[in-house]
Design a protein around this motif. Structure first.
Motif, mmCIF file in Angstrom:
data_model
loop_
_atom_site.group_PDB
_atom_site.id
_atom_site.type_symbol
_atom_site.label_atom_id
_atom_site.label_comp_id
_atom_site.label_asym_id
_atom_site.label_seq_id
_atom_site.Cartn_x
_atom_site.Cartn_y
_atom_site.Cartn_z
ATOM 1 N N ASP A 8 0.882 -1.168 0.000
ATOM 2 C CA ASP A 8 0.000 0.000 0.000
ATOM 3 C C ASP A 8 0.916 1.214 0.000
ATOM 4 O OD1 ASP A 8 -2.194 -1.770 0.407
ATOM 5 O OD2 ASP A 8 -1.759 -1.801 2.567
ATOM 6 N N GLU A 57 -5.765 7.546 -7.972
ATOM 7 C CA GLU A 57 -5.648 6.424 -7.042
ATOM 8 C C GLU A 57 -6.144 5.144 -7.703
ATOM 9 O OE1 GLU A 57 -7.883 7.360 -3.564
ATOM 10 O OE2 GLU A 57 -9.756 7.662 -4.657
ATOM 11 N N PHE A 104 -7.053 0.797 -6.731
ATOM 12 C CA PHE A 104 -7.167 -0.307 -5.765
ATOM 13 C C PHE A 104 -7.129 -1.627 -6.508
ATOM 14 C CE2 PHE A 104 -9.975 3.215 -4.384
ATOM 15 C CZ PHE A 104 -9.208 3.657 -3.309
ATOM 16 N N ARG A 143 -1.693 7.070 -5.881
ATOM 17 C CA ARG A 143 -1.897 6.342 -4.629
ATOM 18 C C ARG A 143 -2.430 4.951 -4.994
ATOM 19 N NH1 ARG A 143 -2.615 7.775 0.850
ATOM 20 N NH2 ARG A 143 -4.117 6.440 1.932
ATOM 21 N N MET A 189 -3.112 0.664 -3.759
ATOM 22 C CA MET A 189 -3.209 -0.331 -2.685
ATOM 23 C C MET A 189 -2.681 -1.666 -3.230
ATOM 24 S SD MET A 189 -4.283 1.367 -0.170
ATOM 25 C CE MET A 189 -3.895 3.051 -0.649
ATOM 26 N N THR A 190 -2.200 -2.540 -2.323
ATOM 27 C CA THR A 190 -1.597 -3.819 -2.731
ATOM 28 C C THR A 190 -2.519 -4.568 -3.693
ATOM 29 O OG1 THR A 190 -0.530 -3.938 -0.595
ATOM 30 C CG2 THR A 190 -0.589 -5.979 -1.867
#
Ligand SMILES: Nc1nc2c(c(=O)[nH]1)N[C@H]1C(S)=C(S)[C@@H](COP(=O)(O)OP(=O)(O)OC[C@H]3O[C@@H](n4cnc5c(N)ncnc54)[C@H](O)[C@@H]3O)O[C@H]1N2
Ligand code: MOO
Length: 611
Positions: free
Chosen positions: A63, A88, A90, A107, A109-110
């Motif tokens: 992350d 971003e 995800f 940005r 996330m994993t």
């Protein structure tokens, strides 16, 4: 011969010959496509090739912020790099067209798809999020105070497999993780070897199918069918119990004809030469070609192998100990081959193991005993799992190995190295010193070396393989200046070996000298290491007492005292004329030593096995 073997090959066949004959006829059953979900335990009939890259795209492994590693060149706490957040992403929310340009970050996330242009992720913990919006939305600023390598905190595309790569080869046995891999590859069906269909038949008027309570007089429960069915299933076969058939040639022929329509038929009972033993003759009458009817083996001698074009048939002895011994040696490899196992898994190799308890057998035929094997720092130890008679079934339940004794062996002492055939089952691990030591002590010039010299042949006569370790305090010479070994040692080899016909040596060039390591090295394959000296070490000893001398060692450590005086000054002391008695004590002590070590691992099994 007026029995069923008349006219059939009855010369006993060596197990190795029998195995290769059987394996030459055991072909993998055909292939079939099955859904992956039902493929556990099956063998692949064809290699599995990755249809696409796995994993299919570059992903964030942390992350944080996806960025261009080169934008962090020179970044430090004093001079952090400043980047502008432009979006971003995800895991599972890959927005097309997301890209990172110079001085930008996204940005992530994993598990998120890495944005175009980004090659590293700065984890959240290493990033300072500046400004009121604290870096969440586009337009916010972040500071990164250290450099990153390209590829840092990123899962590369195709990390597991590139499209077109073979990921599992034919013969691979599908286990739980293979199912995970196949799922990741998007594979829903696999081509596997068909499970060989094996019919199991028990023959005998006395046999009752499974039931409860003591059987009526003269009857016994069929113990072979459940054991064979389970073993066959474990080996990958599809087994079909045909039940118990009476000692009646017509009933038997009908059952055998049914059995011969399978890929394999395993019969137990009625295989010998008794008046009501019809199995082998009936196999021949039903059209099977009988190849041998006797094995050079104990137990399991009365084993027959026959075949038709489509079926391998085994008629094993009815006694459960004999039936299962012949099964593991002959039938199990054939089942593995038919289930598609690769060559190296078909015949489980025999492995050496140290025998922890002496065994005695009648020599003449190779003998197999049910064994329990454990491993000790890489050394295998084995002991009989209990009595190994041909009718015995209880020891089998505890066994995870078969101890193989060659035909000429009548007894194997505790500590000797034997060959074992591992069977399915756990191999417990334990720790103990690999070989026991016994020290011969006494004053200078009392005859310690002479005693060891005379004792070694006595021990050899008892089948005990012993080594000897000499204690030196003066700085011995075994290597001469200028010799190759000397030069290699001087150049820094920690150990230098020299090997020649009938004589080899290892020289340790070590500061600290380690008794245990030395004994372990010497003890490889031996049952005992005799040492000379070491009078203050706490270990069992034989003490040599010179004429007029007295004892140096505590009585508790002494296995024997050998006096140079004739007759000895103490009645319980021995002399150089009694070396047989000294060797006898050593042998008994050794047996106890190995038994005690085994005891520690055997635990409750031991009681069950009736020592
Ligand atoms: N004259 C000779 N007699 C015997 C010889 C020999 O060479 N010459 N060999 C002996 C050996 S060794 C064995 S092993 C047996 C093998 O004989 P069979 O295969 O004919 O076995 P059966 O007579 O049918 O049974 C022997 C024994 O095992 C019991 N049994 C049989 N099936 C089962 C089962 N499914 N579950 C539990 N126990 C079973 C059976 O009741 C008998 O007690 O021959 C010797 N004789
Ligand atoms: O030969 Mo029987 O088949 O030894 O036990």
């Amino acid at each position: 011969m007026g029995h069923q073997l008349t006219g059939l090959p009855h010369a006993p066949v060596r197990v190795e010959e029998a195995e290769s004959l059987v394996l030459s006829l055991a072909r993998p059953a055909g292939a079939e496509r099955v859904p992956v979900a039902g493929a556990l335990g099956r063998r692949l009939a064809a290699p599995v090739v990755a249809p696409f890259d796995v994993w299919p795209f570059m992903r964030a492994a942390m992350d944080g912020y996806a960025l261009r590693a080169r934008d962090l060149a020179g970044a430090s706490p004093a001079a952090p790099a400043q980047l502008r957040v432009v979006g971003e992403a995800f895991a599972g929310s890959g927005r097309a067209g997301l890209a990172v340009g110079p001085g930008e970050a996204v940005r992530v996330m994993t598990g998120a798809v890495m944005p175009e242009g980004a090659d590293a992720v700065a984890p959240l913990e290493t990033v300072e999020e500046a400004g009121a919006s604290a870096g969440r939305g586009s337009g916010a600023m972040i500071r990164v105070a250290r450099e990153l390598e390209p590829g840092a905190n990123v899962f590369p595309k195709g990390e597991d497999a590139a499209a077109g790569e073979v990921v599992l080869r034919a013969g691979h046995r599908i286990g739980p993780s293979s199912l995970g891999l196949l799922a990741a590859l998007g594979i829903a069906e696999v081509e596997v070897v068909r499970r060989p269909r094996v019919a199991v038949l028990a023959v005998g008027d006395e046999l009752l199918e499974r039931g409860a309570g003591a059987p009526p007089p003269g009857r016994v429960y069929d113990a072979n069918t459940p054991a064979l069915v389970a073993a066959l299933e474990e080996l990958g076969a599809l087994s079909r119990p045909l039940g118990v058939v009476r000692d009646d040639p017509d009933a038997l022929e009908e059952a055998i004809r049914t059995g011969l329509s399978f890929d394999m038929l395993v019969i137990t009972g009625g295989a010998s030469v008794g008046d009501r033993d019809f199995t082998v003759a009936t196999l021949a009458r039903a059209g099977a070609q009988v190849r041998f009817t006797r094995l050079l083996l104990k137990p399991g001698k009365a084993a027959t192998f026959a075949h038709t074009d489509r079926c391998l048939a085994f008629a094993l002895p009815g006694n459960p100990g004999a039936a299962m011994t012949a099964f593991w040696l002959l039938v199990a490899p054939a089942v593995r081959a038919m289930a598609g196992a690769p060559p190296e898994e078909i015949m489980p190799g025999r492995v050496p193991a140290r025998l922890m308890q002496p065994v005695r057998v009648r020599p003449g035929r190779p003998h197999y005993l049910w064994g329990r094997m454990a491993s000790c720092r890489g050394v295998r130890a084995v002991w009989p799992a209990g009595p190994s008679g041909t009718a015995v079934i209880r020891s089998q339940a505890l066994a995870n190995a078969l101890i193989a004794l060659p035909a000429e062996v009548a007894q194997a002492p505790a500590g000797s190295v034997v060959e074992v055939l591992p069977l399915p089952g756990e191999v417990p691990a334990f720790d103990w010193l690999p070989v026991p030591t016994l020290s011969v002590v006494g004053p200078h010039d009392s005859g310690k070396t002479t005693l060891i010299e005379a004792l070694l042949p006595e021990l050899a006569r008892r089948g005990i393989r012993a080594g000897a370790l000499k204690h030196d305090v003066h700085g011995f010479v075994m290597d001469y200046e200028g010799k190759d070994t000397w030069r290699l040692g001087r150049a820094g080899a920690e150990r230098v070996g020299i090997a020649g016909p009938g004589r080899s040596a290892v020289l340790w060039h070590r500061e600290a000298y380690a008794f245990d390591a030395m004994v372990a090295l010497l003890g490889e394959g031996l049952q005992l290491v005799l040492t000379e000296g070491y009078k203050s070490a706490r270990m069992p000893k034989i003490e040599v007492v010179p004429e007029g001398g007295s004892l140096l060692s505590p009585a508790a450590e002494l296995l024997a005292v050998v006096s140079r005086q004739q007759p000895p000054p103490q009645p319980e002391w021995l002399t150089f004329a009694d070396l047989g008695a000294v060797a006898e004590r050593v042998e008994r002590w050794l047996e106890r030593w190995y038994r005690e070590k085994a005891e520690a691992v055997l635990g409750h099994d031991r009681e069950a096995a009736r020592p």
